[in-house]
Write a protein that holds these residues in place. Sequence first.
Motif, short mmCIF file in Angstrom:
data_model
loop_
_atom_site.label_atom_id
_atom_site.label_comp_id
_atom_site.label_asym_id
_atom_site.label_seq_id
_atom_site.Cartn_x
_atom_site.Cartn_y
_atom_site.Cartn_z
N GLU A 96 32.00 36.23 48.31
CA GLU A 96 31.36 37.34 47.60
C GLU A 96 32.37 38.45 47.31
OE1 GLU A 96 29.82 35.66 50.12
OE2 GLU A 96 28.38 34.73 48.76
N ALA A 97 33.25 38.72 48.26
CA ALA A 97 34.28 39.75 48.06
C ALA A 97 35.20 39.36 46.91
CB ALA A 97 35.09 39.95 49.34
N LEU A 98 35.65 38.12 46.91
CA LEU A 98 36.54 37.64 45.85
C LEU A 98 35.81 37.65 44.50
CD1 LEU A 98 39.24 36.41 44.94
CD2 LEU A 98 38.27 34.16 45.49
N ALA A 99 34.60 37.15 44.46
CA ALA A 99 33.84 37.11 43.20
C ALA A 99 33.57 38.52 42.66
CB ALA A 99 32.53 36.35 43.39
N SER A 100 33.26 39.46 43.54
CA SER A 100 33.05 40.86 43.11
C SER A 100 34.31 41.41 42.47
CB SER A 100 32.67 41.74 44.30
OG SER A 100 31.42 41.39 44.80
N TRP A 101 35.44 41.16 43.11
CA TRP A 101 36.71 41.66 42.59
C TRP A 101 37.05 40.99 41.26
CZ3 TRP A 101 41.68 40.05 41.36
CH2 TRP A 101 42.60 41.08 41.19
N LEU A 102 36.83 39.68 41.17
CA LEU A 102 37.14 38.97 39.93
C LEU A 102 36.24 39.39 38.78
CD1 LEU A 102 37.89 35.43 41.35
CD2 LEU A 102 39.54 37.00 40.30
N ASN A 103 35.00 39.72 39.06
CA ASN A 103 34.12 40.23 38.01
C ASN A 103 34.63 41.57 37.49
OD1 ASN A 103 31.88 38.41 37.39
ND2 ASN A 103 31.50 38.54 39.58
N ARG A 104 35.12 42.42 38.36
CA ARG A 104 35.70 43.69 37.94
C ARG A 104 37.00 43.44 37.16
NH1 ARG A 104 37.55 47.32 35.84
NH2 ARG A 104 37.58 49.49 36.41
N GLY A 107 36.31 42.65 33.59
CA GLY A 107 36.06 43.85 32.80
C GLY A 107 37.35 44.59 32.46
N TYR A 108 38.27 44.59 33.38
CA TYR A 108 39.57 45.22 33.17
C TYR A 108 40.36 44.53 32.06
CZ TYR A 108 44.53 44.36 34.27
OH TYR A 108 45.85 44.09 34.19
N MET A 109 40.16 43.24 31.89
CA MET A 109 40.91 42.47 30.89
C MET A 109 40.69 43.01 29.48
SD MET A 109 42.93 40.40 32.30
CE MET A 109 43.45 39.59 30.80
N VAL A 110 39.53 43.59 29.20
CA VAL A 110 39.26 44.15 27.88
C VAL A 110 40.26 45.27 27.58
CG1 VAL A 110 37.59 45.44 26.50
CG2 VAL A 110 36.82 43.53 27.94
N THR A 111 40.44 46.17 28.55
CA THR A 111 41.39 47.27 28.37
C THR A 111 42.81 46.73 28.30
OG1 THR A 111 39.95 48.79 29.53
CG2 THR A 111 42.26 49.42 29.35
N LYS A 112 43.11 45.76 29.14
CA LYS A 112 44.48 45.24 29.19
C LYS A 112 44.87 44.64 27.84
CE LYS A 112 47.76 42.38 31.49
NZ LYS A 112 48.03 41.10 32.05
N GLN A 113 43.97 43.96 27.19
CA GLN A 113 44.30 43.36 25.89
C GLN A 113 44.69 44.41 24.88
OE1 GLN A 113 40.79 41.06 25.17
NE2 GLN A 113 41.42 39.44 26.56
N ALA A 114 43.97 45.50 24.84
CA ALA A 114 44.31 46.58 23.89
C ALA A 114 45.64 47.21 24.26
CB ALA A 114 43.21 47.64 23.89
N VAL A 115 45.87 47.40 25.54
CA VAL A 115 47.12 48.02 25.98
C VAL A 115 48.30 47.09 25.72
CG1 VAL A 115 48.36 48.87 28.01
CG2 VAL A 115 45.98 49.51 27.66
N LEU A 160 44.36 34.30 38.52
CA LEU A 160 44.34 35.38 37.52
C LEU A 160 44.49 34.83 36.11
CD1 LEU A 160 46.37 38.28 39.16
CD2 LEU A 160 43.90 37.90 39.12
N ARG A 161 45.33 33.82 35.93
CA ARG A 161 45.50 33.22 34.60
C ARG A 161 44.20 32.55 34.15
NH1 ARG A 161 50.41 32.91 36.82
NH2 ARG A 161 52.15 33.69 35.58
N LEU A 162 43.52 31.90 35.08
CA LEU A 162 42.24 31.27 34.75
C LEU A 162 41.24 32.31 34.26
CD1 LEU A 162 40.20 28.82 34.91
CD2 LEU A 162 39.67 29.66 37.20
N VAL A 163 41.08 33.38 35.02
CA VAL A 163 40.12 34.42 34.64
C VAL A 163 40.56 35.11 33.36
CG1 VAL A 163 39.01 36.58 35.36
CG2 VAL A 163 39.33 34.72 37.02
N ALA A 164 41.85 35.38 33.22
CA ALA A 164 42.35 36.02 32.00
C ALA A 164 42.11 35.13 30.79
CB ALA A 164 43.83 36.34 32.14
#
Length: 192
Positions: A96-104, A107-115, A160-164
């Motif tokens: 649950e801790a890992l899944a919570s962090w990965l879900n966040r 969401g961060y990936m949206v900003t990272k793509q623009a940056v 991280l690559r999988l989620v990204a």
Amino acid sequence: MTAQPFPVSEIVAAQRPHRKDAARNYDALLAAAREAFAEYGSEASLEDIARRAGVGIGTLYRNFPTRRALFESVYADEVNALCQVALSVTDQEPWEALASWLNRFAGYMVTKQAVREALDNDSEIFGTCRESMFSAGGPLFERAQKAGVARTDMDFGDLLRLVAGVTGTKFADDAQRDRVLAIALDGVRTNH
């Protein structure tokens, strides 16, 4: 995981103004920029960002003298928030801790793509943020592996690559993104 400062936390703290009114404006600008970057990518208008934040363009430039400074500050703030999430979920069960962090993280990936469109990967801020992200999320993944709930034939970089990769595509809405991410994470989890 103890409440340690991550390298990015020091950058964020050093950038944030100390006066309350200036700090409020700074925070409003970061929130407005994050929103504008999610909508329009790196082409988001600085005037629109200032308007969304409820400040004048001069206030934006006082806080962020260049477009690059704004991108870097938004990016560092997002990674810092991601690091804080890692600290806040340590009392949860390993998966649950890992899944919570990965879900966040998704969401961060949206900003990272623009940056990423606006900055090069050799930027000092990218290196510091990457180090902080690995320091924050890596232990959550290792804990899940040790608990037998996450695959051991992959490392944190693979995860991280999988989620990204999953979150780097356009989705109809957040619900679809969350559903596809859950499917991908099912491939990481060892016992359901």
